[in-house]
Motif scaffolding. Sequence first.
Motif, PDB file in Angstrom:
ATOM      1  N   PRO A 106      12.646  15.954  52.154  1.00  0.00           N
ATOM      2  CA  PRO A 106      12.068  15.705  50.830  1.00  0.00           C
ATOM      3  C   PRO A 106      11.003  14.621  50.825  1.00  0.00           C
ATOM      4  O   PRO A 106      10.254  14.500  49.861  1.00  0.00           O
ATOM      5  CB  PRO A 106      13.284  15.290  49.993  1.00  0.00           C
ATOM      6  N   ARG A 107      10.904  13.881  51.914  1.00  0.00           N
ATOM      7  CA  ARG A 107       9.894  12.821  51.972  1.00  0.00           C
ATOM      8  C   ARG A 107       8.474  13.368  52.005  1.00  0.00           C
ATOM      9  O   ARG A 107       7.515  12.605  51.841  1.00  0.00           O
ATOM     10  CB  ARG A 107      10.153  11.916  53.179  1.00  0.00           C
ATOM     11  N   GLU A 132      18.466  17.223  47.180  1.00  0.00           N
ATOM     12  CA  GLU A 132      19.905  17.495  47.121  1.00  0.00           C
ATOM     13  C   GLU A 132      20.335  18.510  48.173  1.00  0.00           C
ATOM     14  O   GLU A 132      21.369  19.167  48.041  1.00  0.00           O
ATOM     15  CB  GLU A 132      20.265  17.998  45.717  1.00  0.00           C
ATOM     16  N   LYS A 133      19.526  18.635  49.232  1.00  0.00           N
ATOM     17  CA  LYS A 133      19.795  19.643  50.262  1.00  0.00           C
ATOM     18  C   LYS A 133      20.345  19.050  51.548  1.00  0.00           C
ATOM     19  O   LYS A 133      20.191  19.623  52.628  1.00  0.00           O
ATOM     20  CB  LYS A 133      18.517  20.436  50.555  1.00  0.00           C
ATOM     21  N   GLY A 134      20.956  17.867  51.427  1.00  0.00           N
ATOM     22  CA  GLY A 134      21.649  17.300  52.583  1.00  0.00           C
ATOM     23  C   GLY A 134      20.820  16.425  53.491  1.00  0.00           C
ATOM     24  O   GLY A 134      21.265  16.090  54.599  1.00  0.00           O
ATOM     25  N   PHE A 135      19.610  16.036  53.064  1.00  0.00           N
ATOM     26  CA  PHE A 135      18.793  15.170  53.915  1.00  0.00           C
ATOM     27  C   PHE A 135      19.536  13.864  54.162  1.00  0.00           C
ATOM     28  O   PHE A 135      19.834  13.114  53.245  1.00  0.00           O
ATOM     29  CB  PHE A 135      17.434  14.905  53.250  1.00  0.00           C
ATOM     30  N   ARG A 136      19.873  13.617  55.430  1.00  0.00           N
ATOM     31  CA  ARG A 136      20.626  12.432  55.841  1.00  0.00           C
ATOM     32  C   ARG A 136      21.891  12.249  55.003  1.00  0.00           C
ATOM     33  O   ARG A 136      22.291  11.138  54.658  1.00  0.00           O
ATOM     34  CB  ARG A 136      19.743  11.191  55.780  1.00  0.00           C
ATOM     35  N   GLY A 137      22.505  13.378  54.655  1.00  0.00           N
ATOM     36  CA  GLY A 137      23.769  13.355  53.939  1.00  0.00           C
ATOM     37  C   GLY A 137      23.654  13.281  52.434  1.00  0.00           C
ATOM     38  O   GLY A 137      24.683  13.241  51.738  1.00  0.00           O
ATOM     39  N   ALA A 138      22.434  13.293  51.894  1.00  0.00           N
ATOM     40  CA  ALA A 138      22.250  13.205  50.438  1.00  0.00           C
ATOM     41  C   ALA A 138      22.350  14.589  49.811  1.00  0.00           C
ATOM     42  O   ALA A 138      21.512  15.457  50.063  1.00  0.00           O
ATOM     43  CB  ALA A 138      20.901  12.576  50.117  1.00  0.00           C
TER      44      ALA A 138
END
Length: 277
Positions: A162-163, A227-233
């Motif tokens: 997402p960055r 909200e797609k799990g980037f680094r656990g987010a």
Amino acid sequence: MFKTPLKALLFGSVLVATSFATSFSAQAQNMHDSWNALLNKHVVTINHNHSTEVDYAAIKREHAQLKTYLDSLTAVTQSEFDAWEKPKQLAFLINAYNAWTVELIVSNLTSKEYPDLKSIKDLGSFFSSPWSKEFVPLLGKTRSLDEIEHDLIRGSGKYNDPRIHFAVNCASIGCPALREEAYTATDLESQLQEQTVRFLSDMTRNMAQENTLSVSSIFKWYGDDFEKGFRGANTLQQFFLQYPDALKLIPAQQKALRNDDMKVKFLDYNWDLNVRH
């Protein structure tokens, strides 16, 4: 009597092969050099390094250099692109989006019109936005800026980062800064991280006050990407909690955000042109 000439011949072949490989490698590594030079020269840091302004008029005077760079992007085939590692692909796509956005601005500038172009949105029409215009010859077809961002970058499922929203630039004040250098495969991770911190720490666009976190509308429009799990987010709040220092979140606010007890408010977006006057 043939040993010495044969050795010389083999040694010469190795030199030629090594030289070719080095030349090819250098060419691949230096693909974005001319874009980098334009950015270094004509993108100016403002707002305590949180934002940048672009001297579009100056870039127009060097339009030939920009067009040469764009032509080099167009020359890349889909099969060549597919053979690259993901960081090189993503750096290429981000640079392409940003460079073609700048091209959209400068190709619509004249000395008379320049002061009158207030926003990139002025380049659209009642029926279509400037981002839906198909004017970008890239990877074998003519594409729109929307297609680069939403299909090739976000929709491909390859990158899940997402960055990228802090790297692609829409030529507007509300948008994260157009970086003063080109993105490269080697430096992409650090560049994306720097851009993220740079944007989140800008208190004119993201700020925590008591029990409310006011953030850019980017997080409303593209909330799913965070909200797609980037680094656990898996939630927007979890993404924000990865950057407590940038957002200046005190421990009580971090706890409230973690427990979903902190209100998240989305701020209005400034579509004025990020122009250097």
